[in-house]
Design a protein around this motif. Sequence first.
Motif, short mmCIF file in Angstrom:
data_model
loop_
_atom_site.label_atom_id
_atom_site.label_comp_id
_atom_site.label_asym_id
_atom_site.label_seq_id
_atom_site.Cartn_x
_atom_site.Cartn_y
_atom_site.Cartn_z
N ALA A 461 0.85 -1.18 0.00
CA ALA A 461 0.00 0.00 0.00
C ALA A 461 0.89 1.23 0.00
CB ALA A 461 -0.92 0.00 1.21
N LEU A 462 0.78 2.05 -1.01
CA LEU A 462 1.58 3.26 -1.14
C LEU A 462 0.77 4.46 -0.64
CD1 LEU A 462 2.91 2.46 -4.72
CD2 LEU A 462 3.97 1.88 -2.53
N SER A 463 1.26 5.64 -0.85
CA SER A 463 0.55 6.83 -0.39
C SER A 463 -0.59 7.18 -1.33
CB SER A 463 1.53 8.01 -0.28
OG SER A 463 2.13 8.28 -1.54
N ASP A 464 -1.52 8.00 -0.82
CA ASP A 464 -2.61 8.55 -1.62
C ASP A 464 -3.49 7.46 -2.25
OD1 ASP A 464 -1.68 11.15 -1.08
OD2 ASP A 464 -0.28 11.04 -2.77
N GLY A 500 10.84 5.96 -3.54
CA GLY A 500 10.39 7.35 -3.54
C GLY A 500 9.13 7.49 -4.38
N LYS A 501 9.19 8.32 -5.38
CA LYS A 501 8.04 8.56 -6.27
C LYS A 501 8.22 7.88 -7.62
CE LYS A 501 5.74 11.33 -3.49
NZ LYS A 501 4.39 11.00 -2.98
N VAL A 502 9.06 6.84 -7.65
CA VAL A 502 9.39 6.20 -8.92
C VAL A 502 9.03 4.71 -8.86
CG1 VAL A 502 11.23 5.71 -10.59
CG2 VAL A 502 11.27 7.84 -9.27
N PHE A 503 8.41 4.24 -9.93
CA PHE A 503 8.08 2.82 -10.11
C PHE A 503 9.06 2.24 -11.13
CE2 PHE A 503 5.94 -0.53 -12.47
CZ PHE A 503 5.33 -1.30 -11.49
N GLY A 519 12.10 -0.45 -17.15
CA GLY A 519 11.79 0.95 -17.38
C GLY A 519 11.48 1.62 -16.05
N ALA A 520 11.32 2.93 -16.08
CA ALA A 520 11.01 3.69 -14.86
C ALA A 520 9.84 4.62 -15.15
CB ALA A 520 12.23 4.48 -14.39
N TYR A 521 8.94 4.75 -14.16
CA TYR A 521 7.70 5.50 -14.37
C TYR A 521 7.39 6.28 -13.09
CZ TYR A 521 7.53 1.82 -17.86
OH TYR A 521 7.85 0.95 -18.88
N SER A 522 6.72 7.40 -13.25
CA SER A 522 6.26 8.15 -12.09
C SER A 522 5.01 7.47 -11.53
CB SER A 522 5.94 9.59 -12.48
OG SER A 522 4.75 9.64 -13.25
N LEU A 523 4.66 7.81 -10.30
CA LEU A 523 3.47 7.22 -9.69
C LEU A 523 2.18 7.80 -10.28
CD1 LEU A 523 4.48 6.85 -5.94
CD2 LEU A 523 4.84 5.30 -7.87
#
Length: 717
Positions: A461-464, A500-503, A519-523
């Motif tokens: 479970a992540l934020s928001d 952090g804020k990266v997937f 690859g890398a993606y933002s949340l």
Amino acid sequence: MNLTQPRLRLLSILSVIVLVIGGMSYALFRHSGAPQDEGFVAGEINEGGLEDIGTLALPEVEKRLNYLLQDTGQTLRSLELVSDAQLSLSIETSESAGEQSLQYEPLFVPFTSAQLKAELATIQGLRFAQRLFADGSEARLDTSSLDPLWKRAGTPDEPVAERYLPQRLRFRDGSEKAFAELKAPPEIESDDMIASHDAFLIDVNKPLASIGLTVAYRSYPAFRKVQLDKDQPKVTLDDGQSFQLTALGDASASVRLSTPKSSTFVVQGLDGTGKALYSNGSSSRTFPSESDIAALQDYYQALQQTKDDLKQLKTGQAVQQQLERLTEALVAQVGPLKNTEVGYQFEATPQRIVIHVLEPLEDNSVEFGQVDNVLAPQARYIALDRGTERYGFIDEAGQWLTKPRWVQIQDSLMADAYTLFSAAKPSDPESDGQALRSQFAYFPAGGNKLVDLPFEYIAEALSDGLLLVERETNGPYGLYDARKHRFILPMKFVNPTVAGKVFIARLGKRTDLMEGLYGAYSLEGKEILPAQFSGIEHSEGYLYASSADRTRQDVYNLDGKRINPEGYNTSGRFVGQQPLLVQEVKSKKFAFINRQGARLPIKLPYDEVEPFSNGMAVVGRDGSYGAIDLAGRLKVPLEYDRLNAFQTRYAAATRAGGGSALVLISQDNKLFKKLGSYTSMKVPDNGNEARYYVRGPGDSDEYLVYDADGNLVKEGG
């Protein structure tokens, strides 16, 4: 000789105790004038006590008196067999066990009733968990926060036997009811794993909000503390209590005490540092006082006189009344103290003996006005229908919202979402007849109809409200918005990490198969780096990526912009204010860049350069090594065969021609410590957790382990 149960009843009337150990009666006094053997035969006695003598006919009354005379006489004759003992302290000396081999027990530091009451008043946050059924419920108290208090309120061998009494019950629907008005349904049984005072049952299945709770307990109102040692072997208190150390040595101690009969005492042996030595065995013997024996003698005479007066008394009731009057008068003669001898075996000979004498227990209680349910308010609650052994959902009033039909229901990290288990159908080819099928579903806002979710597990479970979810075991992962019930990133990734804020993840459908690239993606679902790398790591706001063929290593910011210059590979990481090491692919020349990618004016005329570690970078030329600082100055000359990454203060090195002799040097090349001939080492970058393994002295197989500051932390073989 063993005492019969009727004799014990008689002796308890007079508060006299004779403790039998090993089949031999034990006492410490000689008294002249003990009665001779009464000589009664079986037909002349009627075994029993005083309590029913008034119901007997006169012939049976006489037989009962014969029994009481014989019973009391035997006790007095047993007391005559021993004599007064003269006591003195005996001390034996022997070598005690080593400090490391000793065991210790908690030091007894008791609470008085007043102290316990004050501590209980500070307790907050008591909670309970409620289990709901179709026809009732069970609440289990979590009293773990009280356990340390009960431990100090009791003795080491007898903790407090507290009782938890529910009072006012407050339900989620706003109603209240007294617990006394409710009763538990007989078919509901408490879990055997829960102690009786930790769970209570009620015939209402409505979810509780809180309860009012009374805790009844017994505690000691006060205590006296006495300390004995070889310099002070005896202590007598102003109320007549006495304590005498009679033996000390050979890992044991013996003490004679004279304490109130209704009191409890705790004995501990302390070493020189004040720690309580572990006691691995003890024995105790309790015996009557002079006044106790005198009262018993008077009681014997009263029995004899009553038998002589039997004709004048005429009835069993008159006999009982006379004996009761005599007994009451004799009780006043009985002394208030009991005599006890105790012996203890310890792990070593104690330096002193500490004795706590606790006054008789008294009844107390404490009120906890609000003990909350651990289950937060919800639109629906899981409940069990014990008749069908199936689960469903009820509302806050205890009414079924979803009929019970599942074998099991489990909560999840997602609000209003559950894993539902049902029995596999016999026709299911994957079923073994006992298997369970599961589904993951949620209740939409305002509705009571379950909607299936397109995944089975919530990995994190992540934020928001964001969830890292997995479809099935070894299956793909995705990023799901539990608030809007939509995917941020589809379920087409495996081996994911959220930093952090990266997937960061690689494309694929199975975690147990090597397929796809990272690859890398933002949340928010925005692509930062496309899925074309063999690996990506996140550190301090930068992404370090290896090309698919692993020939290139680049660093990117979180906007996906490459930081290192074209044609340069990176080595290491940005750490704090230290620059990043890069190397030109074609020329193999080294350089350092700042966080914007600009090359720094640090000259590097070396064959080898390592990344910075704690402000120093190891450099080498022609097999010799030194170190530069952040300005590029050579602070450690190129005079070492080996030089490891600097820890916070020192680096481990071997001098030219010095073989495997390891030394610690400072950042200005000063020798700090010689460690010895090393076998191996573990040296992290930018840390202070290094471990250096060095051979022990001589030809032994032992080794020494030093930390980054040169401290010896372990010896071994």
